[in-house]
Design a protein around this motif. Structure first.
Motif, PDB file in Angstrom:
ATOM      1  N   THR A 272       0.826  -1.208   0.000  1.00  0.00           N
ATOM      2  CA  THR A 272       0.000   0.000   0.000  1.00  0.00           C
ATOM      3  C   THR A 272       0.857   1.253   0.000  1.00  0.00           C
ATOM      4  O   THR A 272       0.532   2.247  -0.661  1.00  0.00           O
ATOM      5  N   GLY A 341      -7.630  13.769   1.295  1.00  0.00           N
ATOM      6  CA  GLY A 341      -8.493  12.601   1.189  1.00  0.00           C
ATOM      7  C   GLY A 341      -9.195  12.533  -0.143  1.00  0.00           C
ATOM      8  O   GLY A 341      -9.288  11.465  -0.769  1.00  0.00           O
ATOM      9  N   GLN A 345      -8.934   9.606  -2.992  1.00  0.00           N
ATOM     10  CA  GLN A 345     -10.144   8.868  -3.369  1.00  0.00           C
ATOM     11  C   GLN A 345     -10.320   8.795  -4.880  1.00  0.00           C
ATOM     12  O   GLN A 345     -11.040   7.925  -5.382  1.00  0.00           O
ATOM     13  N   SER A 350      -7.937   2.682  -0.467  1.00  0.00           N
ATOM     14  CA  SER A 350      -8.450   1.868   0.628  1.00  0.00           C
ATOM     15  C   SER A 350      -8.337   2.647   1.935  1.00  0.00           C
ATOM     16  O   SER A 350      -7.667   3.686   2.012  1.00  0.00           O
ATOM     17  N   SER A 351      -8.968   2.141   2.983  1.00  0.00           N
ATOM     18  CA  SER A 351      -8.885   2.811   4.293  1.00  0.00           C
ATOM     19  C   SER A 351      -7.438   2.833   4.791  1.00  0.00           C
ATOM     20  O   SER A 351      -7.001   3.805   5.421  1.00  0.00           O
ATOM     21  N   GLU A 352      -6.685   1.773   4.490  1.00  0.00           N
ATOM     22  CA  GLU A 352      -5.272   1.735   4.892  1.00  0.00           C
ATOM     23  C   GLU A 352      -4.471   2.826   4.173  1.00  0.00           C
ATOM     24  O   GLU A 352      -3.632   3.498   4.786  1.00  0.00           O
ATOM     25  N   LEU A 354      -5.681   5.660   2.948  1.00  0.00           N
ATOM     26  CA  LEU A 354      -6.095   6.960   3.465  1.00  0.00           C
ATOM     27  C   LEU A 354      -5.420   7.254   4.799  1.00  0.00           C
ATOM     28  O   LEU A 354      -4.979   8.388   5.050  1.00  0.00           O
ATOM     29  N   LEU A 355      -5.317   6.256   5.648  1.00  0.00           N
ATOM     30  CA  LEU A 355      -4.670   6.435   6.954  1.00  0.00           C
ATOM     31  C   LEU A 355      -3.213   6.827   6.792  1.00  0.00           C
ATOM     32  O   LEU A 355      -2.691   7.671   7.525  1.00  0.00           O
TER      33      LEU A 355
END
Length: 446
Positions: A272, A341, A345, A350-352, A354-355
């Motif tokens: 990622t 963000g 997008q 993925s949420s990972e 974005l973190l």
């Protein structure tokens, strides 16, 4: 007002802006189709996006050689025109064409015989290797389109015609953007080809852009023409082209080496992280395209007036160039800081991701103004025939300091603190490039 008089007589600020805006738009469109490639590939899978990020370092190396040769040719042609030597300019343009064709043949051979080997060096995972191979075997073999496109655009820029240069690039880029979803996902009766389709769309767009740029030169370039009849090859033309071009090639290649090494460092963190860095690099390139357009517009202005011994106009260009670039970069910082963000997008993050990516984009964006000043100082110096400042500035900001600092910070404090390496590299590079370019300018006046 013809191109020669425009470079000599038009007030510097409107001259720089009217030449820069078409280049900015064309480079933005060019960068946009790289981003669109990634957006569509990301919809296939994160693995496909990671593969696209890995092969970008090789693709960037190929572009580096073409752009570096073209920058050296552009600087030489502008000086020859400023010295009122159009015949020598035409001879140099013909030599530049032979150099571009020869270089494209070398990369084509690499694509035919070494795509498998390169893919295995880029990734250990068999699926990633296969995707990398699919892209490289097409992108390298048919690379002559991008080389001829870059060459023909610089002939137009050398005489001050940035509008036709822009149109030729937009033709190729728009065609690429249209073909991407058709060939990747199999629309309108076309078979779905995935990553291979993205590569095919890219080379078709490059070939179309090359044809357009060559035709524009044939019928609309008032000064520079390729002349094979009575042509005499001179090694001095090659030396003059690569006096600026070779440092530029090295400077551009440094970006390729940097992305390769950083990807290897980030693979130890996660796939990622590699995918994010590929996204960041293309977003950052999109932001820097207006900066590059501004710098490319400065080369013929500086080169012509330097050849014409009109040093006052050279100094005026310097005084306008850097503040304009800093303002553009500051706008980019605001966008990256406020909307990280939303930018991620676009690539189905993925949420990972974005973190990891939201704080990373904010941290890195603080350095954009320093980066812009370094880049513009390099272009300005290249217009004066000095490519070393450009090369060393790029080496500092992208390799010499960035890579070891990133590795050390990640080892000590983790990936979240690794991005601060950009601050250190960009500050030192900015100080060096500004000091050396200003020193070069003072030397000219003496």
């Amino acid at each position: 007002m013809n191109s020669r008089n425009k470079l000599a007589e038009m007030p510097i600020r409107p001259l720089l802006y009217t030449m820069a805006v078409p280049l900015m738009l064309s480079l933005l469109v060019q960068s946009l189709y790289n981003i669109v490639d990634s957006i569509f590939v990301a919809r296939l899978s994160e693995t496909a996006l990671t593969a696209a990020s890995l092969v970008y370092s090789i693709q960037f190396l190929m572009i580096a050689v073409g752009v570096g040769t073209a920058v050296g040719l552009n600087a030489l042609l502008s000086r020859k025109i400023g010295e009122h030597k159009p015949e020598e300019a035409c001879r140099a343009a013909t030599t530049g064409l032979f150099l571009m064709i020869f270089t494209s043949l070398i990369f084509s051979m690499i694509g035919i015989f070494l795509s498998d080997t390169i893919a295995t060096k880029l990734a250990a995972d068999s699926e990633l290797q296969e995707l990398c191979k699919q892209y490289l075997s097409i992108n390298l073999v048919y690379c002559w389109g991008i080389f001829l496109q870059t060459y023909a655009q610089r002939l137009l820029q050398a005489v001050g015609d940035t509008v036709l240069s822009m149109l030729s690039l937009i033709i190729g880029a728009v065609l690429n953007i249209i073909l991407d979803p058709i060939m990747i996902f199999g629309l309108l009766g076309c078979p779905a080809m995935g990553v291979r389709g993205a590569a095919i769309a890219t080379v078709i767009g490059q070939i179309a852009g090359a044809i357009a740029a060559l035709l524009f030169n044939r019928f609309r370039n008032p000064i520079i023409h390729v002349r094979l009849k009575n042509y005499h090859f001179m090694w001095q033309d090659v030396a003059d082209i690569y006096r600026v071009g070779l440092p530029t090639i090295i400077m551009q290649a440094i970006g390729s080496i940097m992305t390769f090494v950083v990807n290897r460092i980030l693979l130890d963190v996660s796939a990622t992280a590699v995918a994010f860095f590929g996204i960041y690099y293309k977003l950052q390139n999109f932001l820097m395209m207006p900066i590059n357009g501004l710098g490319q517009a400065a080369i013929p202005i500086v080169g012509y007036n330097y050849g014409d011994k009109n040093y006052q106009r050279v100094q005026q260009t310097w005084k306008i160039l850097l503040p304009t670039g800093a303002i553009i970069a500051l706008c980019g910082t605001v966008i990256f800081w406020c909307f990280p963000g939303q930018l991620l997008q676009l690539f189905s993050a993925s949420s990972e991701m974005l973190l990891l990516g939201i704080p990373a984009l904010r941290i890195i964006s603080i350095s954009f103004v320093m980066s812009a000043i370094t880049i513009l100082c390099g272009y300005f110096s290249s217009g004066l025939g000095n490519g070393i400042i450009n090369m060393v500035g790029a080496a500092i900001r992208q390799l010499i300091l960035l890579v070891p600092c990133l590795w050390i910070f990640i080892k000590i404090s983790g990936i979240s603190h690794g991005w601060y390496a950009f601050w250190i590299a960009e500050i030192i590079a900015c100080i060096y490039s500004y000091y050396m370019s200003h020193k070069l300018l003072k030397t000219i006046f003496k």
